[in-house]
Design a protein around this motif. Structure first.
Motif, PDB file in Angstrom:
ATOM      1  N   LYS A   1     -11.171  11.390   7.492  1.00 22.43           N
ATOM      2  CA  LYS A   1     -10.414  10.989   8.213  1.00 22.43           C
ATOM      3  C   LYS A   1      -8.887  12.132   7.872  1.00 22.43           C
ATOM      4  N   ALA A   2      -8.518  11.843   8.232  1.00 22.28           N
ATOM      5  CA  ALA A   2      -6.730  12.804   8.526  1.00 22.28           C
ATOM      6  C   ALA A   2      -5.899  12.042   7.777  1.00 22.28           C
ATOM      7  N   GLN A   3      -5.284  12.383   6.878  1.00 20.03           N
ATOM      8  CA  GLN A   3      -3.983  11.858   6.439  1.00 20.03           C
ATOM      9  C   GLN A   3      -3.388  10.706   7.424  1.00 20.03           C
ATOM     10  N   ASN A   4      -3.097  10.963   8.574  1.00 20.71           N
ATOM     11  CA  ASN A   4      -2.273  10.089   9.357  1.00 20.71           C
ATOM     12  C   ASN A   4      -2.851   9.257   9.872  1.00 20.71           C
ATOM     13  N   GLU A   5      -4.347   8.861   9.497  1.00 18.14           N
ATOM     14  CA  GLU A   5      -5.351   7.661   9.702  1.00 18.14           C
ATOM     15  C   GLU A   5      -5.710   6.714   8.160  1.00 18.14           C
ATOM     16  N   ILE A   6      -5.210   6.906   7.514  1.00 15.13           N
ATOM     17  CA  ILE A   6      -5.140   6.188   5.996  1.00 15.13           C
ATOM     18  C   ILE A   6      -4.378   5.175   6.689  1.00 15.13           C
TER      19      ILE A   6
ATOM     20  N   ALA B   1       4.990  -7.045  -2.753  1.00 12.27           N
ATOM     21  CA  ALA B   1       5.391  -5.747  -2.694  1.00 12.27           C
ATOM     22  C   ALA B   1       5.191  -5.087  -1.162  1.00 12.27           C
ATOM     23  N   LYS B   2       5.180  -5.549  -0.426  1.00 17.71           N
ATOM     24  CA  LYS B   2       5.922  -5.100   0.799  1.00 17.71           C
ATOM     25  C   LYS B   2       6.850  -4.167   0.685  1.00 17.71           C
ATOM     26  N   VAL B   3       7.640  -4.705   0.185  1.00 16.76           N
ATOM     27  CA  VAL B   3       8.829  -4.256  -0.246  1.00 16.76           C
ATOM     28  C   VAL B   3       8.608  -2.750  -0.961  1.00 16.76           C
ATOM     29  N   LEU B   4       7.903  -2.187  -1.792  1.00 13.43           N
ATOM     30  CA  LEU B   4       8.091  -0.705  -2.109  1.00 13.43           C
ATOM     31  C   LEU B   4       7.694   0.535  -1.190  1.00 13.43           C
ATOM     32  N   ARG B   5       7.120  -0.222  -0.001  1.00 13.59           N
ATOM     33  CA  ARG B   5       7.130   0.172   1.473  1.00 13.59           C
ATOM     34  C   ARG B   5       6.451   0.143   2.315  1.00 13.59           C
ATOM     35  N   PRO B   6       8.126  -0.675   2.787  1.00 13.93           N
ATOM     36  CA  PRO B   6       7.714  -1.170   4.240  1.00 13.93           C
ATOM     37  C   PRO B   6       7.393  -0.658   5.483  1.00 13.93           C
ATOM     38  N   ASP B   7       7.428   0.184   5.248  1.00 15.95           N
ATOM     39  CA  ASP B   7       7.241   1.786   6.606  1.00 15.95           C
ATOM     40  C   ASP B   7       5.995   1.974   6.461  1.00 15.95           C
ATOM     41  N   LEU B   8       4.834   1.275   5.420  1.00 13.41           N
ATOM     42  CA  LEU B   8       3.324   1.396   5.535  1.00 13.41           C
ATOM     43  C   LEU B   8       3.266  -0.153   4.884  1.00 13.41           C
TER      44      LEU B   8
ATOM     45  N   ILE C   1      -8.452  -4.778  -2.359  1.00 12.95           N
ATOM     46  CA  ILE C   1      -9.803  -3.807  -2.104  1.00 12.95           C
ATOM     47  C   ILE C   1     -10.193  -4.412  -1.517  1.00 12.95           C
ATOM     48  N   GLN C   2     -10.485  -5.421  -1.016  1.00 17.98           N
ATOM     49  CA  GLN C   2     -11.356  -5.958   0.229  1.00 17.98           C
ATOM     50  C   GLN C   2     -10.329  -5.997   1.730  1.00 17.98           C
ATOM     51  N   GLN C   3      -9.492  -5.548   1.549  1.00 18.47           N
ATOM     52  CA  GLN C   3      -8.428  -5.241   2.781  1.00 18.47           C
ATOM     53  C   GLN C   3      -8.319  -3.422   3.002  1.00 18.47           C
ATOM     54  N   LEU C   4      -8.474  -2.775   1.793  1.00 20.29           N
ATOM     55  CA  LEU C   4      -8.725  -1.770   1.820  1.00 20.29           C
ATOM     56  C   LEU C   4      -9.948  -0.542   2.579  1.00 20.29           C
ATOM     57  N   ILE C   5     -11.386  -1.252   1.768  1.00 22.04           N
ATOM     58  CA  ILE C   5     -12.367  -1.293   2.049  1.00 22.04           C
ATOM     59  C   ILE C   5     -12.025  -1.509   3.660  1.00 22.04           C
ATOM     60  N   GLN C   6     -12.218  -2.827   4.239  1.00 21.70           N
ATOM     61  CA  GLN C   6     -12.078  -3.142   5.501  1.00 21.70           C
ATOM     62  C   GLN C   6     -11.740  -2.004   6.663  1.00 21.70           C
ATOM     63  N   GLU C   7     -10.576  -2.110   5.611  1.00 26.94           N
ATOM     64  CA  GLU C   7      -9.791  -1.702   6.913  1.00 26.94           C
ATOM     65  C   GLU C   7      -9.769   0.824   7.217  1.00 26.94           C
ATOM     66  N   ASN C   8     -10.200   1.366   6.060  1.00 24.56           N
ATOM     67  CA  ASN C   8     -10.876   2.248   5.905  1.00 24.56           C
ATOM     68  C   ASN C   8     -12.171   2.841   5.932  1.00 24.56           C
TER      69      ASN C   8
ATOM     70  N   GLY D   1      -6.123   9.549  -0.623  1.00 26.32           N
ATOM     71  CA  GLY D   1      -5.914   8.218  -1.678  1.00 26.32           C
ATOM     72  C   GLY D   1      -5.314   7.880  -1.279  1.00 26.32           C
ATOM     73  N   ILE D   2      -5.639   6.775  -1.146  1.00 29.28           N
ATOM     74  CA  ILE D   2      -5.264   5.207  -0.365  1.00 29.28           C
ATOM     75  C   ILE D   2      -4.449   4.488  -1.144  1.00 29.28           C
ATOM     76  N   ARG D   3      -3.633   3.595  -1.542  1.00 30.36           N
ATOM     77  CA  ARG D   3      -2.809   2.878  -1.733  1.00 30.36           C
ATOM     78  C   ARG D   3      -2.906   1.825  -1.585  1.00 30.36           C
ATOM     79  N   ALA D   4      -2.459   0.603  -2.354  1.00 33.87           N
ATOM     80  CA  ALA D   4      -2.619  -0.996  -2.300  1.00 33.87           C
ATOM     81  C   ALA D   4      -1.613  -1.725  -3.136  1.00 33.87           C
ATOM     82  N   ALA D   5      -1.157  -2.521  -2.775  1.00 35.54           N
ATOM     83  CA  ALA D   5      -0.421  -3.446  -3.908  1.00 35.54           C
ATOM     84  C   ALA D   5       0.351  -4.485  -3.355  1.00 35.54           C
ATOM     85  N   ALA D   6       0.046  -5.498  -4.938  1.00 32.89           N
ATOM     86  CA  ALA D   6       0.096  -7.370  -4.434  1.00 32.89           C
ATOM     87  C   ALA D   6       1.086  -7.477  -5.270  1.00 32.89           C
ATOM     88  N   THR D   7       1.559  -8.498  -5.901  1.00 30.93           N
ATOM     89  CA  THR D   7       2.132  -8.967  -6.265  1.00 30.93           C
ATOM     90  C   THR D   7       1.429 -10.565  -6.995  1.00 30.93           C
ATOM     91  N   VAL D   8       1.637 -11.166  -8.056  1.00 33.22           N
ATOM     92  CA  VAL D   8       1.127 -12.808  -8.110  1.00 33.22           C
ATOM     93  C   VAL D   8       3.077 -13.626  -8.459  1.00 33.22           C
TER      94      VAL D   8
END
Length: 121
Positions: free
Chosen positions: A99-104, A112-119, A28-35, A5-12
């Protein structure tokens, strides 16, 4: 190969169809590119929006990407928890990958950065 599972979030800024589509496409484009995702490796995409966003289906711009017309997409409302982040679009992309979980690489944009500042980058 595993399903990840790959998560993404953003606000408008506003409940505006163009903004909802633009931010969804950016995620989705960033998620596609980075993964390094190919559409045929995607099992499905769950998309949620907060209940203050009702001007567009965020699945529409994803469906228009080359090769993504056959990927199962589903939109739903996010659980309306009091005090939660507003005007937010979230994605959960289930991908068949080596990919391993830690490579995602998860994608958190704008407020939305506040939702998971660690990621978030």
């Amino acid at each position: 190969m595993s399903v990840r599972g790959i998560r993404a979030a953003a606000t408008v800024d506003a409940n505006d169809a163009a903004q909802i589509k633009e931010v969804t496409l950016a995620m989705i484009q960033q998620l596609i590119q980075e993964n390094d995702i190919q559409p045929e490796d995607v099992a499905c995409v769950y998309i949620t929006v907060t209940n203050d966003l009702d001007q567009a289906f965020p699945a529409q711009p994803i469906r228009q990407l080359p090769g993504w017309d056959l990927v199962p997409l589903m939109c739903a409302l996010e659980v309306p928890v009091k005090g939660s982040l507003e005007k937010c679009v979230r994605l959960m992309v289930l991908v068949n990958t080596e990919k391993a979980q830690n490579e995602i690489k998860h994608v958190y944009l704008g407020g939305a950065k506040v939702l998971r500042p660690d990621l978030a980058k």
